[in-house]
Design an enzyme around this catalytic site. Structure first.
Site, PDB file in Angstrom:
ATOM      1  N   ASP A 246       0.857  -1.196   0.000  1.00 18.06           N
ATOM      2  CA  ASP A 246       0.000   0.000   0.000  1.00 18.06           C
ATOM      3  C   ASP A 246       0.890   1.241   0.000  1.00 18.06           C
ATOM      4  O   ASP A 246       2.051   1.172  -0.403  1.00 18.06           O
ATOM      5  CB  ASP A 246      -0.973  -0.050   1.194  1.00 18.06           C
ATOM      6  N   HIS A 269       1.981   1.726  -3.271  1.00 22.49           N
ATOM      7  CA  HIS A 269       1.054   2.662  -3.910  1.00 22.49           C
ATOM      8  C   HIS A 269       1.586   4.087  -3.958  1.00 22.49           C
ATOM      9  O   HIS A 269       0.877   5.010  -4.303  1.00 22.49           O
ATOM     10  CB  HIS A 269      -0.312   2.620  -3.210  1.00 22.49           C
TER      11      HIS A 269
END
Ligand SMILES: *[C@@H]1O[C@H](CO)[C@@H](O)[C@H](O)[C@H]1NC(C)=O
Ligand SMILES: *[C@@H]1O[C@H](CO)[C@@H](O)[C@H](O)[C@H]1NC(C)=O
Ligand SMILES: *[C@@H]1O[C@H](CO)[C@@H](O)[C@H](O)[C@H]1NC(C)=O
Ligand SMILES: *[C@@H]1O[C@H](CO)[C@@H](O)[C@H](O)[C@H]1NC(C)=O
Ligand SMILES: *[C@@H]1O[C@H](CO)[C@@H](O)[C@H](O)[C@H]1NC(C)=O
Ligand SMILES: *[C@@H]1O[C@H](CO)[C@@H](O)[C@H](O)[C@H]1NC(C)=O
Ligand SMILES: *[C@@H]1O[C@H](CO)[C@@H](O)[C@H](O)[C@H]1NC(C)=O
Length: 443
Positions: A246, A269
């Site tokens: 993430d 991310h």
């Protein structure tokens, strides 16, 4: 009484001051305070060392060492002198969810040179807050350092995540290291791996420095943010590496004065402000600088994401000196962020975004749309600056593009892909037009 006077006079007469001090240490305490203070200012203060082994920790990776950790924390935290808790190298300590609370009486250092592991069975959280593992709260002047490893053993939590198996309910999993209501803290030279969910979370913290942190989790692990910053101010992150499933760093809720430098990010991310404004919340994030970052093989590079329907403001954000390698959305502002299973309804209110600059951002994009600035119709992005940008397709096969929607601002230097911002003056004209539209509609 006469004894004290007698011995005092004898001392003065004999001028054997040191002997006298030893003999009457207690009665001369008040006289001794001045020289003691002076010596304190010239010599480093002694530090008390507590070894977790002395509190019964076994460090064999199997025995539950939670109580030993809790006891050593309690002793250290109530100590009036600067104290260091040592988690020695070459030992592995199994620690269950634990509360490490302050305020503590003096400076505290937690030296993690060995390894701390979490129970690998999520059922060990039965009866505990499922969002926390190592939970520090209300602590100031704490340093966590030592070059060792904190391992969340997240595999079983990830397997049960609703992101991996849609028949499972969506529930939060523990953050490896949570610092809540912390102040004047440092985290230095530490590895945090395979957390169940977020790796390091700062919530309601002031003046924190993180440097030499290494966060590692598989790119497939769900919601495993590297560093999550919420309701915090005065945070410095330097010399840090994050590769997870993430965000490398995420910044949300009323956070400001955050400086991130020398960060290596990916896979994951990317570096994110947001998501903000979920469930109609009001949030403000401002004064953020990301300077000198290497971002590689991530879903996003530098990103601002807000949900429709929220309110508040993101302002004074600088992303500069960023190198991208095969990043899917290198530069992205998304005011239509929606992470829920069903599509989000269109709404009029939005978290405003203004005074955001992207400068000296270079490298490769895995997708055609290297710059995407997608803003709200009701609250367009203002004063976006693009300066010295060069983002090429990573496979070299074709040209990159920019996408803009309700995005106002300017560009300078060479910007590739060609920018698509509308200029600020047209925004002002547009606002005047909108006003007259509304007025004429009522006439
Ligand atoms: C840990 O183990 C390594 C390798 O066996 C050894 O070189 C090192 O001195 C040990 N460290 C401590 C603190 O015992
Ligand atoms: C998904 O979860 C359900 C319910 O917990 C379980 O029965 C099923 O075997 C899981 N599927 C996979 C692929 O793990
Ligand atoms: C950066 O952090 C690493 C540990 O991850 C450390 O070994 C190195 O000395 C640090 N470098 C600087 C310049 O602080
Ligand atoms: C943010 O700050 C505002 C105003 O200071 C406050 O009303 C709001 O509750 C805060 N939000 C959060 C999430 O702390
Ligand atoms: C670039 O990223 C894409 C998608 O994330 C991936 O499929 C591709 O293999 C990557 N290319 C290289 C050269 O690593
Ligand atoms: C929201 O608005 C967009 C653009 O006007 C439209 O394409 C989309 O279908 C709308 N979504 C919903 C859920 O109404
Ligand atoms: C954005 O920048 C402009 C021009 O420098 C300034 O007038 C405005 O107050 C800034 N807005 C915020 C929210 O900082």
């Amino acid at each position: 009484m006469s004894y004290y006077y007698g011995s005092f006079i004898t001392c003065l007469l004999l001028v054997v001051f040191s002997l006298c001090l030893t003999a009457n240490a207690n009665s001369f305490d008040s006289l001794l305070q001045l020289p003691r203070r002076l010596s304190h200012s010239t010599r480093p203060r002694p530090e008390r060392l507590l070894h977790v082994g002395n509190f019964g920790a076994k460090g064999n990776g199997l025995t539950d060492d939670t109580k030993a950790f809790a006891d050593s924390w309690k002793t250290a935290c109530s100590s009036k002198v600067k104290t260091r808790i040592l988690v020695p190298a070459n030992y592995t300590y199994l620690v269950r969810p634990i509360d490490l609370s302050g305020p503590c009486k003096a400076r505290l250092t937690l030296q993690i040179s060995g390894t701390i592991i979490a129970p690998n069975d999520p059922d060990a959280w039965e009866g505990f807050n499922p969002r926390k593992w190592l939970y520090f709260h209300g602590v100031s002047r704490l340093t966590v350092e030592g070059g060792g490893t904190v391992n969340g053993m997240g595999q079983e939590w990830w397997r049960r995540s609703c992101k991996h198996n849609h028949s499972n309910p969506c529930r939060g999993a523990p953050t490896a290291l949570t610092f809540h209501k912390c102040k004047n803290m440092r985290v230095e030279n530490l590895n945090v791996i395979d957390s169940q969910q977020m790796h390091v979370a700062l919530t309601s913290c002031r003046r924190v420095t993180i440097s030499g942190l290494k966060v590692i989790a598989p790119s497939t692990s769900p919601n495993t943010d590297g560093i999550h910053i919420s309701v915090s101010r005065g945070i410095v992150i330097d010399n840090t590496t994050v590769s997870t499933g993430d965000d490398c760093v995420s910044i949300v809720k009323n956070s400001s004065q955050i400086s991130i430098s020398n960060i290596v990010c990916g896979p994951g991310h990317g570096i994110s402000i947001g998501s903000l404004g979920k469930s109609k919340s009001w949030e403000e994030v401002k004064d953020i600088t990301v300077d000198t970052a290497f971002i590689s093989d991530t879903e996003n590079g530098v990103r601002i994401k807000t949900w429709q329907g929220g309110s508040g403001l993101v302002s004074k954000v600088i992303f500069r000196n960023i190198e991208m390698n095969n990043v899917s959305n290198p530069i992205i502002i998304d005011q239509y962020y929606c992470d829920s299973r069903k599509p989000c309804a269109n709404q009029t209110s939005a978290v405003s975004i203004e005074n955001i600059s992207f400068a000296n951002v270079r490298g490769t994009s895995a997708s055609k749309e290297a710059i995407k600035i997608s803003c709200s119709d009701s609250s367009p992005c203002r004063n976006i600056l693009l300066q010295d940008i060069d983002l090429e397709l990573s496979n070299g096969d074709g040209l990159t593009e920019s996408f803009c929607w309700e995005a106002y601002g300017s560009s300078s230097g060479q910007v590739y892909p060609p920018p698509c911002l509308s200029d600020e003056t047209s925004f002002l004209e547009q606002s005047v037009l909108d006003q007259s539209d509304i007025t004429s509609a009522y006439l």
